[in-house]
Design a protein around this motif. Structure first.
Motif, PDB file in Angstrom:
ATOM      1  N   CYS A  20      13.232   3.857   6.893  1.00  0.00           N
ATOM      2  CA  CYS A  20      11.836   4.254   6.966  1.00  0.00           C
ATOM      3  C   CYS A  20      11.503   5.102   5.755  1.00  0.00           C
ATOM      4  N   SER A  21      11.420   4.485   4.629  1.00  0.00           N
ATOM      5  CA  SER A  21      11.063   5.145   3.384  1.00  0.00           C
ATOM      6  C   SER A  21      10.444   4.104   2.496  1.00  0.00           C
ATOM      7  N   HIS A  22       9.944   4.540   1.348  1.00  0.00           N
ATOM      8  CA  HIS A  22       9.361   3.563   0.429  1.00  0.00           C
ATOM      9  C   HIS A  22      10.417   2.553   0.018  1.00  0.00           C
ATOM     10  N   ALA A  23      10.077   1.265   0.171  1.00  0.00           N
ATOM     11  CA  ALA A  23      11.041   0.221  -0.173  1.00  0.00           C
ATOM     12  C   ALA A  23      11.321   0.255  -1.657  1.00  0.00           C
ATOM     13  N   PRO A  24      12.555   0.010  -2.073  1.00  0.00           N
ATOM     14  CA  PRO A  24      12.896   0.070  -3.489  1.00  0.00           C
ATOM     15  C   PRO A  24      12.336  -1.098  -4.266  1.00  0.00           C
ATOM     16  N   SER A  25      12.235  -0.906  -5.573  1.00  0.00           N
ATOM     17  CA  SER A  25      11.774  -1.980  -6.446  1.00  0.00           C
ATOM     18  C   SER A  25      12.650  -3.204  -6.279  1.00  0.00           C
ATOM     19  N   GLY A  26      11.982  -4.389  -6.145  1.00  0.00           N
ATOM     20  CA  GLY A  26      12.723  -5.635  -6.026  1.00  0.00           C
ATOM     21  C   GLY A  26      12.969  -6.048  -4.604  1.00  0.00           C
ATOM     22  N   SER A  27      12.505  -5.270  -3.610  1.00  0.00           N
ATOM     23  CA  SER A  27      12.763  -5.643  -2.229  1.00  0.00           C
ATOM     24  C   SER A  27      11.661  -6.525  -1.691  1.00  0.00           C
ATOM     25  N   GLY A  28      11.924  -7.149  -0.543  1.00  0.00           N
ATOM     26  CA  GLY A  28      10.894  -7.825   0.207  1.00  0.00           C
ATOM     27  C   GLY A  28      10.915  -9.320   0.136  1.00  0.00           C
ATOM     28  N   VAL A  29      11.477  -9.955  -0.874  1.00  0.00           N
ATOM     29  CA  VAL A  29      11.499 -11.403  -0.985  1.00  0.00           C
ATOM     30  C   VAL A  29      12.881 -11.855  -1.410  1.00  0.00           C
ATOM     31  N   SER A  79       1.585   6.010  10.352  1.00  0.00           N
ATOM     32  CA  SER A  79       1.418   7.414  10.755  1.00  0.00           C
ATOM     33  C   SER A  79       2.489   7.865  11.731  1.00  0.00           C
ATOM     34  N   ALA A  80       3.607   7.145  11.778  1.00  0.00           N
ATOM     35  CA  ALA A  80       4.649   7.488  12.737  1.00  0.00           C
ATOM     36  C   ALA A  80       5.979   7.655  12.034  1.00  0.00           C
ATOM     37  N   GLY A  81       6.754   8.662  12.457  1.00  0.00           N
ATOM     38  CA  GLY A  81       8.094   8.840  11.943  1.00  0.00           C
ATOM     39  C   GLY A  81       8.106   9.363  10.515  1.00  0.00           C
ATOM     40  N   PRO A  82       9.267   9.355   9.894  1.00  0.00           N
ATOM     41  CA  PRO A  82       9.401   9.906   8.537  1.00  0.00           C
ATOM     42  C   PRO A  82       8.678   9.088   7.473  1.00  0.00           C
ATOM     43  N   CYS A  83       8.160   7.872   7.851  1.00  0.00           N
ATOM     44  CA  CYS A  83       7.448   7.049   6.875  1.00  0.00           C
ATOM     45  C   CYS A  83       5.984   7.430   6.738  1.00  0.00           C
ATOM     46  N   ALA A  84       5.467   8.348   7.523  1.00  0.00           N
ATOM     47  CA  ALA A  84       4.044   8.653   7.558  1.00  0.00           C
ATOM     48  C   ALA A  84       3.477   8.853   6.154  1.00  0.00           C
ATOM     49  N   GLN A  85       2.364   8.159   5.882  1.00  0.00           N
ATOM     50  CA  GLN A  85       1.747   8.185   4.563  1.00  0.00           C
ATOM     51  C   GLN A  85       0.493   9.051   4.566  1.00  0.00           C
TER      52      GLN A  85
END
Length: 499
Positions: A20-29, A79-85
């Protein structure tokens, strides 16, 4: 500009799903191809593949309880958990907008799905399959469909670098990365080379398509003018995604002129095409293809279409295949196995309608209304609901609305008691099945591609294809082909984006 790091991408996707943090560069595909880094284009990095009205928006609903996962963590609504923006100011939203184009990057496309995947997308398997819209795209973070201008609006998009984006029409699919998405503003993708469909297999997925040539039309020329590379055309023994077969040439009086329907020497050393009878002889041969396109042969050529072949073609459609049949290929329907002939009233009427004729678009259903608007938007029509048709024909005069749908009609005033001549119709297969059991689609059209230019039907490919832009009539046929390619859902209701 972002570039794929192919060997580490899969690991990064897995990390994004559990952290639960910002995804690193290059992730997701996850890249689907097997060789080399993807080529860069302006505004995004493309990814290799292995084969092949109103704006519809799905905001997606970021979790308010529990923890966001993966790219959800990067949405300003998380808005939930440590990922809240940090949320956007009132009235502001993070959007990505753009226009989806055909492979040439010139003609906008209607009803293309655009989405940010939650994880790596699954490979696409070639061949007839029950590709329904409620199951073909799994759990996107955000999604949208293009409108009749080809435009999409993705709302509440993950913020950050290297955000993956998928553009898909059935088994046409391209994956790109957006180098940077800024929060709480619109991020416009303005380069057609970023948001077009793939031109070749190195750019993404292309359906496996069989095209039978003919002596009276040249459907094999249309995908070329739509932007597909010549390398994607081959025989069934080749590696292209479009396999050419030699149909009959009734115009030249030749039952199956394989010799002249060949690859031109400059492309493939004059290799002769296999006969179309090899394609439609069995359902096993047919079901290897996602789409089968049959160019008009100038006659019904009934001896080459025995009962077993007609049954095989209908069985192919019922398994999830997509069939596009031009003019005299009406024989597959008018004389097909039950219940196919019952979709309409078939009669070959001569004299044909006036040439050119004014075609009327049936706007009583959502896709028909969309076609009418789209034709105006792409400069293929000057009056909504109408289009000019060159060399119209008259083979079917009515459809059973419970089994099939008419899209375009013209008036044939030579028959004042029954003047309607249907130029384009479609039906789902199996015919009469409950809507959620329909897997395939077939279309019949009297719109000829070669009627609007200087193609030479029956001549070698590609030298028999005129190099030019799409005509207005060809734009209408391209709309039909992409609609034929798309996932299956009820045409009586408005199209909805993947959930």
């Amino acid at each position: 500009m972002a570039v794929f790091h192919q060997h580490s991408a899969a690991l990064l996707v897995g990390a994004a799903l559990v952290a639960c943090s910002h995804a690193p560069s290059g992730s997701g595909v996850v890249p689907e191809g097997s060789g080399g880094n993807a080529a860069n284009v302006a505004g995004a990095a493309t990814q290799p593949g292995k084969g092949g009205g109103s704006i519809a928006i799905d905001i997606g609903g970021a979790p308010t309880t529990g923890e966001c996962q993966g790219l959800e963590c990067q949405r300003t609504t998380c808005s939930a958990g440590p990922c809240a923006q940090v949320p956007c100011a009132a009235g502001a939203v993070t959007t990505v907008t753009g226009v989806v184009y055909d492979p040439a990057g010139k003609t906008p496309l209607y009803n293309a799905a655009v989405y940010v995947p939650k994880a790596g997308v699954a490979p696409l398997s070639p061949g007839a399959s029950c590709d329904r819209c409620d199951s073909n795209i799994v759990n996107p973070v955000v999604s949208a469909l293009t409108d009749t201008h080809g435009k999409f609006v993705l709302q509440d998009v993950p913020v950050g670098t290297d955000i993956p984006l998928v553009i898909q029409v059935g088994k046409w699919r391209r994956q790109v990365k957006i180098p940077s998405v800024a929060a709480c503003v619109d991020n416009a993708l303005t380069d057609p080379n970023v948001t077009r469909l793939p031109r070749n297999q190195s750019e993404g997925d292309i359906p496996k398509i069989a095209i039978a040539t003919g002596g009276a039309d040249s459907m094999e020329c249309l995908p070329r003018r739509m932007g597909l590379d010549d390398s994607e055309f081959s025989t069934s023994a080749g590696t292209g995604r479009i396999h050419l077969f030699a149909g009959a040439d009734h115009v030249a009086g030749q039952a199956n002129d394989v010799a002249t329907k060949a690859f031109a020497p400059e492309l493939n050393a004059g290799v002769a095409l296999p006969p179309a009878t090899d394609l439609w002889s069995t359902v096993d041969a047919l079901k290897a293809y996602d789409i089968v396109i049959l160019s008009c042969e100038g006659g019904t050529m009934e001896a080459e279409k025995p009962v077993a072949a007609r049954q095989a073609l209908y069985d192919y459609a019922s398994l999830g295949g997509r069939l596009f049949a031009s003019h005299w290929h009406r024989f597959w329907f008018s004389d097909g196995p039950n219940p196919v002939p019952s979709i309409g009233t078939w009669e070959d009427r001569d004299p044909a309608p006036m040439d050119p004729a004014v075609g009327t678009i049936d706007t009583s259903f959502p896709k028909g209304a969309a076609l009418a608007d789209w034709l105006v938007n792409v400069n293929a029509s000057t009056t909504a609901g109408q289009m000019q048709i060159i060399q119209p024909r008259d083979n079917i005069q009515a459809v059973d609305p419970t089994l099939a749908r008419q899209w375009i009609t013209v008036q044939n005033d030579n028959y004042p008691n029954a003047p309607t001549a249907i130029q384009y119709l479609s039906f789902g297969a199996p015919i009469g099945a409950p809507e959620d059991k329909v897997c395939g689609r077939a279309v019949f059209t009297d719109l000829h591609v070669s009627a609007t230019g200087n193609d030479m039907p029956g001549q070698p490919f590609p030298s028999g294809c005129e190099a030019r832009e799409l005509s207005s009539q060809e734009k209408a046929v391209s709309f039909m082909l992409f609609d034929l390619s798309a996932c299956i859902q009820d045409d009586k209701v408005p199209q909805k984006p993947p959930k």
